[in-house]
Motif scaffolding. Structure first.
Motif, short mmCIF file in Angstrom:
data_model
loop_
_atom_site.label_atom_id
_atom_site.label_comp_id
_atom_site.label_asym_id
_atom_site.label_seq_id
_atom_site.Cartn_x
_atom_site.Cartn_y
_atom_site.Cartn_z
N LYS A 171 31.10 3.97 62.44
CA LYS A 171 30.07 4.65 63.33
C LYS A 171 30.27 6.14 62.97
N GLY A 172 29.70 6.53 61.87
CA GLY A 172 29.74 7.81 61.43
C GLY A 172 31.06 8.53 61.20
N LYS A 173 31.98 7.83 60.98
CA LYS A 173 33.40 8.39 60.60
C LYS A 173 33.87 7.92 59.68
N VAL A 174 34.65 8.58 58.80
CA VAL A 174 35.50 8.04 57.72
C VAL A 174 36.96 8.42 58.26
N HIS A 175 37.91 7.44 58.16
CA HIS A 175 39.12 7.72 58.41
C HIS A 175 40.14 7.43 57.05
N ALA A 176 40.60 8.53 56.35
CA ALA A 176 41.18 8.49 55.15
C ALA A 176 42.86 8.29 55.34
N THR A 177 43.64 7.70 54.90
CA THR A 177 44.99 7.65 55.08
C THR A 177 45.40 7.76 53.44
N PHE A 178 46.61 8.51 53.16
CA PHE A 178 47.29 8.69 51.83
C PHE A 178 48.41 9.15 51.93
N THR A 179 49.11 9.18 50.66
CA THR A 179 50.44 9.48 50.67
C THR A 179 50.39 10.90 50.18
N VAL A 180 51.35 11.85 50.42
CA VAL A 180 51.40 13.24 49.69
C VAL A 180 52.84 13.24 49.43
N ILE A 181 52.79 13.21 48.07
CA ILE A 181 54.14 13.23 47.24
C ILE A 181 54.60 14.64 47.07
#
Length: 73
Positions: free
Chosen positions: A49-59
């Motif tokens: 619904k018009g949103k992007v949820h990004a998850t990621f790993t910060v090293i």
């Protein structure tokens, strides 16, 4: 500081096929400005619904950190 962050306003209304790789690039570029961060990896995106949820790993030099960002598109 103002030296860190990403511009996301111009992603609003763009096709998801453009937004996802561009968001990955911008997040990575912004975080790598910090010398304590050595990489950004394991991106995962969910779009609803018009949103992007990004998850990621910060090293970092201190260990890995899980992070997330939600962007309205």
């Amino acid at each position: 500081s103002w030296n860190y962050g990403i511009e996301i306003e111009d992603l609003f209304g763009q096709p998801i096929s453009f937004v996802l790789p561009e968001l990955k690039r911008r997040i990575t570029e912004a975080l790598l400005q910090d010398t304590r961060i050595t990489g950004v990896d394991n991106f995962s995106f969910k779009t609803t619904k018009g949103k992007v949820h990004a998850t990621f790993t910060v090293i970092t030099i201190y260990g890995d950190v899980e992070a997330e960002k939600v962007v309205n598109v």
